[in-house]
Design a protein around this motif. Structure first.
Motif, PDB file in Angstrom:
ATOM      1  N   MET A   1     -24.673  -6.211 -24.903  1.00  0.00           N
ATOM      2  CA  MET A   1     -25.895  -6.872 -24.444  1.00  0.00           C
ATOM      3  C   MET A   1     -26.252  -8.057 -25.334  1.00  0.00           C
ATOM      4  N   GLU A   2     -25.991  -7.944 -26.628  1.00  0.00           N
ATOM      5  CA  GLU A   2     -26.233  -9.089 -27.506  1.00  0.00           C
ATOM      6  C   GLU A   2     -25.314 -10.257 -27.160  1.00  0.00           C
ATOM      7  N   SER A   3     -24.090  -9.955 -26.750  1.00  0.00           N
ATOM      8  CA  SER A   3     -23.169 -11.018 -26.323  1.00  0.00           C
ATOM      9  C   SER A   3     -23.665 -11.693 -25.055  1.00  0.00           C
ATOM     10  N   LEU A   4     -24.315 -10.930 -24.184  1.00  0.00           N
ATOM     11  CA  LEU A   4     -24.881 -11.523 -22.973  1.00  0.00           C
ATOM     12  C   LEU A   4     -26.100 -12.381 -23.303  1.00  0.00           C
ATOM     13  N   PHE A   5     -26.904 -11.965 -24.282  1.00  0.00           N
ATOM     14  CA  PHE A   5     -27.999 -12.813 -24.744  1.00  0.00           C
ATOM     15  C   PHE A   5     -27.474 -14.176 -25.182  1.00  0.00           C
ATOM     16  N   ALA A   6     -26.284 -14.179 -25.775  1.00  0.00           N
ATOM     17  CA  ALA A   6     -25.712 -15.441 -26.270  1.00  0.00           C
ATOM     18  C   ALA A   6     -25.391 -16.400 -25.134  1.00  0.00           C
ATOM     19  N   HIS A   7     -25.331 -15.898 -23.887  1.00  0.00           N
ATOM     20  CA  HIS A   7     -25.114 -16.778 -22.734  1.00  0.00           C
ATOM     21  C   HIS A   7     -26.381 -17.546 -22.372  1.00  0.00           C
ATOM     22  N   ARG A   8     -27.466 -17.230 -23.026  1.00  0.00           N
ATOM     23  CA  ARG A   8     -28.719 -17.960 -22.826  1.00  0.00           C
ATOM     24  C   ARG A   8     -29.097 -18.572 -24.183  1.00  0.00           C
ATOM     25  N   PRO A   9     -28.707 -19.831 -24.441  1.00  0.00           N
ATOM     26  CA  PRO A   9     -28.897 -20.447 -25.767  1.00  0.00           C
ATOM     27  C   PRO A   9     -30.330 -20.406 -26.275  1.00  0.00           C
ATOM     28  N   HIS A  10     -31.310 -20.416 -25.383  1.00  0.00           N
ATOM     29  CA  HIS A  10     -32.702 -20.410 -25.847  1.00  0.00           C
ATOM     30  C   HIS A  10     -33.101 -19.059 -26.425  1.00  0.00           C
ATOM     31  N   LEU A  11     -32.239 -18.036 -26.274  1.00  0.00           N
ATOM     32  CA  LEU A  11     -32.545 -16.703 -26.796  1.00  0.00           C
ATOM     33  C   LEU A  11     -31.753 -16.394 -28.064  1.00  0.00           C
ATOM     34  N   GLN A  12     -31.359 -17.408 -28.777  1.00  0.00           N
ATOM     35  CA  GLN A  12     -30.610 -17.210 -30.015  1.00  0.00           C
ATOM     36  C   GLN A  12     -31.410 -16.326 -30.975  1.00  0.00           C
ATOM     37  N   GLY A  13     -30.734 -15.357 -31.559  1.00  0.00           N
ATOM     38  CA  GLY A  13     -31.383 -14.456 -32.503  1.00  0.00           C
ATOM     39  C   GLY A  13     -31.913 -13.185 -31.876  1.00  0.00           C
ATOM     40  N   ALA A  14     -31.875 -13.060 -30.559  1.00  0.00           N
ATOM     41  CA  ALA A  14     -32.320 -11.822 -29.911  1.00  0.00           C
ATOM     42  C   ALA A  14     -31.369 -10.684 -30.267  1.00  0.00           C
ATOM     43  N   SER A  15     -31.886  -9.479 -30.292  1.00  0.00           N
ATOM     44  CA  SER A  15     -31.056  -8.334 -30.677  1.00  0.00           C
ATOM     45  C   SER A  15     -31.348  -7.138 -29.788  1.00  0.00           C
ATOM     46  N   VAL A  16     -30.357  -6.254 -29.696  1.00  0.00           N
ATOM     47  CA  VAL A  16     -30.499  -5.003 -28.946  1.00  0.00           C
ATOM     48  C   VAL A  16     -30.046  -3.879 -29.863  1.00  0.00           C
ATOM     49  N   LYS A  17     -30.986  -2.997 -30.235  1.00  0.00           N
ATOM     50  CA  LYS A  17     -30.688  -1.859 -31.106  1.00  0.00           C
ATOM     51  C   LYS A  17     -30.548  -0.618 -30.230  1.00  0.00           C
ATOM     52  N   ILE A  18     -29.491   0.146 -30.482  1.00  0.00           N
ATOM     53  CA  ILE A  18     -29.204   1.285 -29.602  1.00  0.00           C
ATOM     54  C   ILE A  18     -29.435   2.600 -30.339  1.00  0.00           C
ATOM     55  N   ALA A  19     -30.130   3.524 -29.666  1.00  0.00           N
ATOM     56  CA  ALA A  19     -30.394   4.860 -30.181  1.00  0.00           C
ATOM     57  C   ALA A  19     -29.861   5.874 -29.178  1.00  0.00           C
ATOM     58  N   TYR A  20     -29.566   7.087 -29.680  1.00  0.00           N
ATOM     59  CA  TYR A  20     -29.038   8.099 -28.757  1.00  0.00           C
ATOM     60  C   TYR A  20     -29.104   9.472 -29.420  1.00  0.00           C
ATOM     61  N   PRO A  21     -29.498  10.527 -28.685  1.00  0.00           N
ATOM     62  CA  PRO A  21     -30.012  10.511 -27.309  1.00  0.00           C
ATOM     63  C   PRO A  21     -31.528  10.358 -27.225  1.00  0.00           C
ATOM     64  N   ASN A  22     -32.194  10.201 -28.394  1.00  0.00           N
ATOM     65  CA  ASN A  22     -33.652  10.074 -28.396  1.00  0.00           C
ATOM     66  C   ASN A  22     -34.076   8.902 -29.264  1.00  0.00           C
ATOM     67  N   TRP A  23     -35.244   8.366 -28.960  1.00  0.00           N
ATOM     68  CA  TRP A  23     -35.896   7.414 -29.852  1.00  0.00           C
ATOM     69  C   TRP A  23     -37.392   7.622 -29.718  1.00  0.00           C
ATOM     70  N   GLY A  24     -38.117   7.359 -30.823  1.00  0.00           N
ATOM     71  CA  GLY A  24     -39.544   7.604 -30.730  1.00  0.00           C
ATOM     72  C   GLY A  24     -40.355   6.926 -31.801  1.00  0.00           C
ATOM     73  N   LEU A  25     -41.653   7.184 -31.739  1.00  0.00           N
ATOM     74  CA  LEU A  25     -42.643   6.607 -32.635  1.00  0.00           C
ATOM     75  C   LEU A  25     -43.547   7.733 -33.108  1.00  0.00           C
ATOM     76  N   SER A  26     -43.995   7.660 -34.371  1.00  0.00           N
ATOM     77  CA  SER A  26     -44.892   8.694 -34.868  1.00  0.00           C
ATOM     78  C   SER A  26     -45.940   8.076 -35.778  1.00  0.00           C
ATOM     79  N   ASN A  27     -47.079   8.739 -35.871  1.00  0.00           N
ATOM     80  CA  ASN A  27     -48.171   8.328 -36.739  1.00  0.00           C
ATOM     81  C   ASN A  27     -48.646   9.557 -37.492  1.00  0.00           C
ATOM     82  N   GLY A  28     -48.359   9.585 -38.789  1.00  0.00           N
ATOM     83  CA  GLY A  28     -48.707  10.747 -39.595  1.00  0.00           C
ATOM     84  C   GLY A  28     -50.197  10.971 -39.724  1.00  0.00           C
ATOM     85  N   GLU A  29     -50.977   9.896 -39.684  1.00  0.00           N
ATOM     86  CA  GLU A  29     -52.427  10.029 -39.847  1.00  0.00           C
ATOM     87  C   GLU A  29     -53.068  10.663 -38.617  1.00  0.00           C
ATOM     88  N   THR A  30     -52.694  10.191 -37.434  1.00  0.00           N
ATOM     89  CA  THR A  30     -53.278  10.750 -36.209  1.00  0.00           C
ATOM     90  C   THR A  30     -52.504  11.964 -35.707  1.00  0.00           C
TER      91      THR A  30
END
Length: 478
Positions: free
Chosen positions: A147-176
């Motif tokens: 997918m990052e290689s496909l981003f490179a086909h659009r020059p105005h999106l230079q520097g875009a990135s795609v990070k891959i996680a598997y099989p889960n990804w999430g967010l947490s807040n220890g305070e709440t």
């Protein structure tokens, strides 16, 4: 409160039956977004106009590598980039995308595993093995180079990135003590735990694994074998068709299970010289054992899924969901953060039937908020109101709301776009509802476009089935 993440799943880009894939009348992938994709982007852009750019999370099966060639998938992903990140318009999302692989695009995780291992070797390390899974919380370290290689086909999106996680990804807040965890949903489906089921069938422990690592190590190869990239498998991929079509009849489900068993036994004989007719014990042959195991997994799972077209989740599916949340997911959460979150929201897709609810799960203080994204493809020609699509909105306070985009129309009507929650009091639901209301004209246009596309696709499918039935009748007469 601000919307920090937008979660989309089951886009199936590249598939001809995806509402998002833009295809010429000749059947070739076209340039630029489809009418549905463009209308969706316009609605989202107006809804999010007062927000900082949220992060896009693609929650599996965004790329239809399971049944579509890499080239078609890649061209369709460029259509998505043109809609979400236009060269002369307002970009919808942050340029760092999170990608959580599913069953149709499990191949992307395999690629990320290989690239991670090679990177370690280049850095002078020799890892013990490929990473089986990634951490749930934190920015993923693996990259999706396709997918990052496909981003490179659009020059105005230079520097875009795609990070891959598997099989889960999430967010947490220890305070709440809030957390949001996302999984494509295939491991809630018994069909994709076939090798774990086979192990239990042979008498070795419980069918449902205790940990994510065991779950993936046992069943990842099965997903690769069965589903991950049949789109590039030539005639075999073409003949495989769509599992959803297979589920339309009991006979087709049986034939599907039989074909899987033949592939397994044929491969053992051709590649390893193992005779599938060899006796094992009590007159049972290896062929008998494999056919029984496949029927207990793929065949029965197809039966359950077909019977479930009229409702969102059946009893077995609710039980599987409770197991996943209460056992392998809870095990991994405890490994990564010392205290279990008091309030968990779980987002998944895979079923193509959007809903939101709360579920009592052992080990959690309060009911888990459960959200399903639905999907962007038509699974069968008979339109069912439970099928449809939603986008999940996640706030900076880790509240979750479902932007219900559409359900398949009944009686010639389609439900308007709206925002719904799991049942808890939620500022996000209130504020997102107000934003959707401000964008009502854009969403009304989206609903009209989607409705027309669904009716068109349903008509095409009915004509295909009728043509197939006529051909089978002629063949039987001969």
């Amino acid at each position: 409160m601000s919307i920090r993440h937008v979660v989309l799943s089951d886009l199936h880009l590249g598939a001809r039956d995806s509402l998002l894939t833009h295809v010429h009348g000749s059947g070739e992938i076209a340039d630029g977004p489809s009418e549905v994709l463009a209308a969706f982007a316009n609605g989202m852009r107006e809804t999010l106009r007062d927000q900082e750019k949220p992060q896009l999370v693609l929650l599996g099966d965004a790329l239809d590598l399971g049944l579509s060639p890499f080239g078609d998938v890649s061209k369709s992903f460029l259509q998505l980039l043109d809609a979400f990140f236009p060269v002369d318009g307002i970009e919808l999302f942050d340029r760092e995308i999170i990608y959580v692989a599913g069953n149709h695009d499990h191949h992307l995780w395999r690629m990320a595993q290989d690239n991670g291992f090679l990177s370690a070797l280049e850095a002078g390390q020799v890892p013990g093995d490929l990473d089986s899974v990634t951490k749930i919380f934190g920015t993923p370290t693996h990259r999706c180079r396709l997918m990052e290689s496909l981003f490179a086909h659009r020059p105005h999106l230079q520097g875009a990135s795609v990070k891959i996680a598997y099989p889960n990804w999430g967010l947490s807040n220890g305070e709440t003590k809030r957390a949001v965890v996302m999984h494509h949903g295939h491991y809630l489906d018994g069909m994709y735990r076939a090798l774990s089921n086979m192990r239990a069938f042979l008498g070795d422990g419980e069918a449902r694994p205790d940990t994510m690592r065991q779950l993936e190590q046992e069943n990842g190869p099965w997903i690769d074998f069965l589903w991950s990239d049949l789109g590039s498998a030539g005639e075999i991929g073409d003949e495989a068709g769509s599992l959803y079509e297979v589920m339309l009849s009991a006979g087709a489900s049986h034939d599907f299970a039989e074909s899987i068993a033949r592939r397994i036994t044929g491969g053992l004989h051709a590649k390893l010289g193992i005779n599938p007719k060899m006796p094992l014990k009590y007159g049972v042959t290896l062929d008998n054992l494999i056919r029984a195991a496949v029927d207990l997994t793929a065949g029965r799972a197809a039966e359950r899924q077909r019977d479930g077209y009229g409702h969102v989740l059946g009893e077995d599916e609710i039980e599987d969901l409770g197991w996943y949340l209460g056992t392998p997911l809870a095990h991994q959460v405890r490994e990564e953060i010392s205290d279990m979150p008091r309030e968990l929201s779980f987002i998944f897709g895979h079923t193509h039937k959007p809903f939101q609810d709360e579920l009592l799960v052992d080990g959690y203080d309060v009911p888990v908020g459960v959200f399903n994204t639905g999907g962007w493809v038509l699974d069968e020609p008979t339109l069912m109101p439970v099928q449809g699509c939603a986008a999940m909105l996640v706030s900076d306070e880790l509240e979750v709301a479902s932007l219900r985009l559409f359900n398949d129309p009944t009686d010639g009507k389609i439900t308007p776009v709206r925002v719904e929650g799991s049942g808890r009091a939620s500022r996000l639901v209130d504020e997102a509802s107000a934003a959707v209301e401000r964008a009502a004209d854009h969403w009304a246009n989206f609903s009209n476009v989607v409705h027309a596309r669904i009716v068109e696709e349903a008509d095409v499918r009915v004509r295909k089935i009728l043509a197939r039935s006529d051909a089978e009748l002629r063949e039987a007469a001969e």
